[in-house]
Design a protein around this motif. Structure first.
Motif, PDB file in Angstrom:
ATOM      1  N   HIS A 222       0.886  -1.169   0.000  1.00 48.22           N
ATOM      2  CA  HIS A 222       0.000   0.000   0.000  1.00 48.22           C
ATOM      3  C   HIS A 222       0.922   1.216   0.000  1.00 48.22           C
ATOM      4  CE1 HIS A 222      -4.053   1.750   0.881  1.00 48.22           C
ATOM      5  NE2 HIS A 222      -3.281   2.784   1.160  1.00 48.22           N
ATOM      6  N   VAL A 223       1.052   1.871  -1.154  1.00 53.49           N
ATOM      7  CA  VAL A 223       2.162   2.801  -1.367  1.00 53.49           C
ATOM      8  C   VAL A 223       1.677   4.103  -2.000  1.00 53.49           C
ATOM      9  CG1 VAL A 223       4.443   3.067  -2.434  1.00 53.49           C
ATOM     10  CG2 VAL A 223       3.637   0.787  -1.776  1.00 53.49           C
ATOM     11  N   ALA A 224       2.310   5.207  -1.607  1.00 51.55           N
ATOM     12  CA  ALA A 224       2.139   6.499  -2.276  1.00 51.55           C
ATOM     13  C   ALA A 224       3.428   6.820  -3.023  1.00 51.55           C
ATOM     14  CB  ALA A 224       1.822   7.592  -1.265  1.00 51.55           C
ATOM     15  N   VAL A 225       3.297   7.216  -4.271  1.00 47.40           N
ATOM     16  CA  VAL A 225       4.449   7.504  -5.126  1.00 47.40           C
ATOM     17  C   VAL A 225       4.433   8.978  -5.508  1.00 47.40           C
ATOM     18  CG1 VAL A 225       5.617   6.955  -7.296  1.00 47.40           C
ATOM     19  CG2 VAL A 225       4.382   5.165  -6.053  1.00 47.40           C
ATOM     20  N   GLU A 226       5.510   9.681  -5.215  1.00 44.33           N
ATOM     21  CA  GLU A 226       5.603  11.081  -5.612  1.00 44.33           C
ATOM     22  C   GLU A 226       5.830  11.168  -7.117  1.00 44.33           C
ATOM     23  OE1 GLU A 226       8.342  13.467  -3.496  1.00 44.33           O
ATOM     24  OE2 GLU A 226       7.523  12.988  -1.514  1.00 44.33           O
ATOM     25  N   ALA A 227       4.992  11.938  -7.776  1.00 42.40           N
ATOM     26  CA  ALA A 227       5.108  12.104  -9.229  1.00 42.40           C
ATOM     27  C   ALA A 227       4.364  13.367  -9.624  1.00 42.40           C
ATOM     28  CB  ALA A 227       4.536  10.895  -9.963  1.00 42.40           C
ATOM     29  N   PRO A 228       5.077  14.452  -9.969  1.00 41.14           N
ATOM     30  CA  PRO A 228       4.394  15.693 -10.365  1.00 41.14           C
ATOM     31  C   PRO A 228       3.463  15.449 -11.544  1.00 41.14           C
ATOM     32  CG  PRO A 228       6.750  16.052 -10.051  1.00 41.14           C
ATOM     33  CD  PRO A 228       6.534  14.568 -10.014  1.00 41.14           C
ATOM     34  N   ARG A 229       2.217  15.919 -11.422  1.00 43.40           N
ATOM     35  CA  ARG A 229       1.227  15.668 -12.465  1.00 43.40           C
ATOM     36  C   ARG A 229       0.829  16.931 -13.220  1.00 43.40           C
ATOM     37  NH1 ARG A 229      -1.268  13.522  -7.999  1.00 43.40           N
ATOM     38  NH2 ARG A 229      -2.806  15.179  -8.184  1.00 43.40           N
ATOM     39  N   HIS A 230       1.373  18.091 -12.844  1.00 40.87           N
ATOM     40  CA  HIS A 230       0.855  19.328 -13.409  1.00 40.87           C
ATOM     41  C   HIS A 230       1.279  19.547 -14.856  1.00 40.87           C
ATOM     42  CE1 HIS A 230       4.758  20.222 -11.538  1.00 40.87           C
ATOM     43  NE2 HIS A 230       4.925  21.080 -12.516  1.00 40.87           N
ATOM     44  N   ASP A 231       2.395  18.951 -15.282  1.00 38.02           N
ATOM     45  CA  ASP A 231       2.864  19.168 -16.649  1.00 38.02           C
ATOM     46  C   ASP A 231       2.321  18.119 -17.615  1.00 38.02           C
ATOM     47  OD1 ASP A 231       4.337  21.423 -15.968  1.00 38.02           O
ATOM     48  OD2 ASP A 231       6.068  20.230 -15.366  1.00 38.02           O
ATOM     49  N   ASP A 232       2.542  16.860 -17.306  1.00 40.04           N
ATOM     50  CA  ASP A 232       2.137  15.776 -18.201  1.00 40.04           C
ATOM     51  C   ASP A 232       1.701  14.602 -17.339  1.00 40.04           C
ATOM     52  OD1 ASP A 232       1.843  13.730 -20.006  1.00 40.04           O
ATOM     53  OD2 ASP A 232       3.625  14.238 -21.167  1.00 40.04           O
ATOM     54  N   ARG A 233       0.409  14.386 -17.236  1.00 35.91           N
ATOM     55  CA  ARG A 233      -0.095  13.339 -16.347  1.00 35.91           C
ATOM     56  C   ARG A 233       0.287  11.955 -16.846  1.00 35.91           C
ATOM     57  NH1 ARG A 233      -6.004  13.608 -14.545  1.00 35.91           N
ATOM     58  NH2 ARG A 233      -5.169  12.955 -12.537  1.00 35.91           N
ATOM     59  N   LEU A 234       0.385  11.780 -18.162  1.00 37.38           N
ATOM     60  CA  LEU A 234       0.790  10.479 -18.684  1.00 37.38           C
ATOM     61  C   LEU A 234       2.248  10.195 -18.331  1.00 37.38           C
ATOM     62  CD1 LEU A 234      -0.912  10.358 -22.203  1.00 37.38           C
ATOM     63  CD2 LEU A 234      -1.614   9.201 -20.104  1.00 37.38           C
ATOM     64  N   ALA A 235       3.103  11.203 -18.457  1.00 35.81           N
ATOM     65  CA  ALA A 235       4.509  11.016 -18.102  1.00 35.81           C
ATOM     66  C   ALA A 235       4.661  10.720 -16.618  1.00 35.81           C
ATOM     67  CB  ALA A 235       5.316  12.259 -18.480  1.00 35.81           C
ATOM     68  N   SER A 236       3.750  11.239 -15.805  1.00 35.47           N
ATOM     69  CA  SER A 236       3.841  11.006 -14.361  1.00 35.47           C
ATOM     70  C   SER A 236       3.521   9.565 -13.988  1.00 35.47           C
ATOM     71  CB  SER A 236       2.888  11.948 -13.621  1.00 35.47           C
ATOM     72  OG  SER A 236       1.532  11.542 -13.768  1.00 35.47           O
ATOM     73  N   LEU A 237       3.022   8.773 -14.946  1.00 35.44           N
ATOM     74  CA  LEU A 237       2.742   7.369 -14.666  1.00 35.44           C
ATOM     75  C   LEU A 237       4.009   6.516 -14.674  1.00 35.44           C
ATOM     76  CD1 LEU A 237      -0.467   6.906 -16.854  1.00 35.44           C
ATOM     77  CD2 LEU A 237      -0.360   7.121 -14.362  1.00 35.44           C
ATOM     78  N   ALA A 238       5.099   7.026 -15.243  1.00 34.40           N
ATOM     79  CA  ALA A 238       6.344   6.251 -15.309  1.00 34.40           C
ATOM     80  C   ALA A 238       6.884   5.910 -13.922  1.00 34.40           C
ATOM     81  CB  ALA A 238       7.383   6.995 -16.141  1.00 34.40           C
ATOM     82  N   PRO A 239       6.989   6.874 -12.992  1.00 34.31           N
ATOM     83  CA  PRO A 239       7.444   6.514 -11.640  1.00 34.31           C
ATOM     84  C   PRO A 239       6.509   5.521 -10.953  1.00 34.31           C
ATOM     85  CG  PRO A 239       7.529   8.895 -11.962  1.00 34.31           C
ATOM     86  CD  PRO A 239       6.789   8.327 -13.129  1.00 34.31           C
ATOM     87  N   LEU A 240       5.228   5.619 -11.250  1.00 35.86           N
ATOM     88  CA  LEU A 240       4.260   4.675 -10.679  1.00 35.86           C
ATOM     89  C   LEU A 240       4.534   3.264 -11.182  1.00 35.86           C
ATOM     90  CD1 LEU A 240       1.632   4.004  -9.145  1.00 35.86           C
ATOM     91  CD2 LEU A 240       0.365   4.732 -11.185  1.00 35.86           C
ATOM     92  N   ALA A 241       4.721   3.117 -12.487  1.00 34.88           N
ATOM     93  CA  ALA A 241       5.005   1.798 -13.062  1.00 34.88           C
ATOM     94  C   ALA A 241       6.306   1.230 -12.507  1.00 34.88           C
ATOM     95  CB  ALA A 241       5.077   1.903 -14.585  1.00 34.88           C
ATOM     96  N   ASP A 242       7.322   2.070 -12.381  1.00 35.36           N
ATOM     97  CA  ASP A 242       8.615   1.608 -11.855  1.00 35.36           C
ATOM     98  C   ASP A 242       8.487   1.125 -10.416  1.00 35.36           C
ATOM     99  OD1 ASP A 242       9.795   2.232 -14.257  1.00 35.36           O
ATOM    100  OD2 ASP A 242      10.616   4.157 -13.580  1.00 35.36           O
ATOM    101  N   ASP A 243       7.694   1.837  -9.623  1.00 34.47           N
ATOM    102  CA  ASP A 243       7.552   1.457  -8.215  1.00 34.47           C
ATOM    103  C   ASP A 243       6.778   0.151  -8.070  1.00 34.47           C
ATOM    104  OD1 ASP A 243       8.133   3.124  -5.525  1.00 34.47           O
ATOM    105  OD2 ASP A 243       6.365   1.850  -5.229  1.00 34.47           O
TER     106      ASP A 243
END
Length: 212
Positions: A173-194
């Motif tokens: 059960h995890v929270a991943v820091e990933a700025p979403r204000h510029d490109d929300r699709l690009a912010s999914l990369a840290p999520l996938a890696d985690d």
């Protein structure tokens, strides 16, 4: 005797009238009935535009099941399939399919090429199956299946990993820091890696429950 109106006089009167009208347009009334300055009006409009820009997309009223599955290629792994459930990612409906596919492809890539135990190959492929978007197809949990719940956090994304339907089957059960204000699709990369890193750790330790 009144002096006749000359052409120069007419031009002066016209110019005066035009300036007066321009002044009226430049100083509209504020909400309280007083005249507001152009700078104040412009600042108010900019503030309203900024407020509209940062408003989050509406959350899904119900969980949404992604039609994209990650299917593992190695039979030796303790799971065969990874599926995703959106429980609050707040993507507009027209953007969901692309977001779900981006995450599935990102996870498949991270599992294959990310750092991990060389004795535990994590090759996989992404498959699209529209049938799994129907909630009636999720009435029970299957074996050798990893379920990923996804939601939006204040500073990024959150997710949980489940090996079954029981409370004890939640092994992350995890929270991943990933700025979403510029490109929300690009912010999914840290999520996938985690997610990939957590799955590799679960494979390494053999722990797919909360209490192991």
């Amino acid at each position: 005797m009144a002096r006749p109106v000359t052409l120069r006089g007419l031009l002066a009167l016209a110019l005066t009238f035009a300036l007066a009208c321009e002044g009226e347009r430049a100083t509209p009334e504020a909400e309280d009935g007083t005249l507001g300055s152009p700078a104040a009006v412009g600042a108010a409009e900019l503030a309203q535009a900024a407020q509209r820009a940062v408003e989050p997309a509406p959350e899904s009223p119900d969980p949404v099941y992604s039609p994209f599955l990650v299917e593992m290629s190695e039979a030796a792994l303790p799971f065969e399939v990874i599926s995703f459930k959106d429980v609050g990612m707040s993507f507009p409906e027209q953007e969901r399919a692309l977001a779900y596919e981006t995450l599935a492809e990102g996870l498949s890539h991270a599992l294959r090429f990310g750092e991990g135990d060389e004795h535990a190959p994590m090759s996989s492929l992404v498959r699209h199956d529209e049938r799994i978007t129907d909630p009636s197809n999720h009435l029970y949990c299957e074996g050798r299946h990893i379920y990923v719940d996804l939601w939006q956090e204040r500073e990024g994304w959150g997710y949980s990993l489940w090996s079954g339907c029981d409370e004890n089957d939640e092994f992350a059960h995890v929270a991943v820091e990933a700025p979403r204000h510029d490109d929300r699709l690009a912010s999914l990369a840290p999520l996938a890696d985690d997610i990939a890193a957590r799955l590799r750790e679960a494979v390494r330790t053999g722990c797919f429950t909360k209490t192991c």
